[in-house]
Enzyme design. Sequence first.
Site, PDB file in Angstrom:
ATOM      1  N   ASP A  60      27.721  55.044 -64.148  1.00 59.30           N
ATOM      2  CA  ASP A  60      27.831  56.500 -64.046  1.00 59.30           C
ATOM      3  C   ASP A  60      27.342  57.189 -65.313  1.00 59.30           C
ATOM      4  O   ASP A  60      26.600  58.180 -65.259  1.00 59.30           O
ATOM      5  CB  ASP A  60      29.280  56.909 -63.785  1.00 59.30           C
ATOM      6  CG  ASP A  60      29.735  56.604 -62.375  1.00 59.30           C
ATOM      7  OD1 ASP A  60      29.060  55.814 -61.685  1.00 59.30           O
ATOM      8  OD2 ASP A  60      30.784  57.130 -61.964  1.00 59.30           O
TER       9      ASP A  60
ATOM     10  N   ALA B 255      32.038  61.284 -65.458  1.00 50.23           N
ATOM     11  CA  ALA B 255      30.940  60.823 -66.306  1.00 50.23           C
ATOM     12  C   ALA B 255      30.118  61.996 -66.807  1.00 50.23           C
ATOM     13  O   ALA B 255      29.747  62.062 -67.990  1.00 50.23           O
ATOM     14  CB  ALA B 255      30.057  59.838 -65.546  1.00 50.23           C
TER      15      ALA B 255
END
Length: 320
Positions: free
Chosen positions: A152, A110
């Site tokens: 995320d 992420a």
Amino acid sequence: MKAIASAPAKMILFGEHSVVYGEPAIAGAVNKRAYVEIKKSYNDKSILKSYDLNFEVELDTRNKSYILKKGKPGIIRYILEAFYRVHDHSPIVMTLSSEIPIGSGLGSSAAVTVATLAALYRYHNIRFNKKSLAHDAHMVEQAVQGVASPLDTLVSTYGGLVYLSRNKTFEPFRVNFNAPFVVGYTNKHGNTGKMVKDVRSLKNRNSKVINPVITAMGNLTNYAKQAILKQDYSKIGELMNINHGFLDVLGVNTVELSRMVYAARECGAIGSKITGAGGGGSIIALCPGKSKEVARGIAKEDNVLQVNFTKRGVSSRVRM
């Protein structure tokens, strides 16, 4: 001209896996970051390189493929997907550096995705805001993993400690939560996409058993929200231990993760659990007054990272 961006890692406190099925989750950005620099290539090749991760590849951004020159770029699919969606396929050189152990469960994919997209938008002078960036980064993760939570990428974009509700509203915590956490991580990397698929398969085969577990995980997260607002560390630790048991039921625990969880508790942690997708990666331990003892206990066989929560999210700029 260079486009430069960075984004933080994240630590999930509650809600791994259940968040994929619409349950709430709590996560926070931590002070380990991924850094991206993009500049024009003065030959006809696009290059991605990382000195600290020790790899170099030649990119074909149009076809989402690459030629390996050196090392093993475990995170490259996210980068290729980001380029495919944003880049005009002109030759570039991208340099990646990261303070986040890859596959550790701390949201390395992420952070890299958010930083890469932010740098690309700066490079191409594309207007964006944090809301659109978080959305686009989630789309990249979903394309690569098949199923992905927005948690995320939200945390890597906005920073801070956040609560994601059942209806996907994004609520920052207003309390100053400086709980002392130790992160333990193994050399066995987790594979988020695989673990999400494995849990889905288990759920499909045993829906009457697993569906109530996922609902209970969501309820537990809501209890944890109240405990955090009250700064009730004892309750937070207790709920972490229960949450770890639920994650074990979902089949994402490993021998290595269990070893670290119980080592942390034996050394004084009041709560310890898997963080992230599992199957490898990391555990977190809440250890007021016992951080050094817990870190030493985990470090006997595994790796330790000490982290702090940070309010700083994505950062990007252009340098001439």
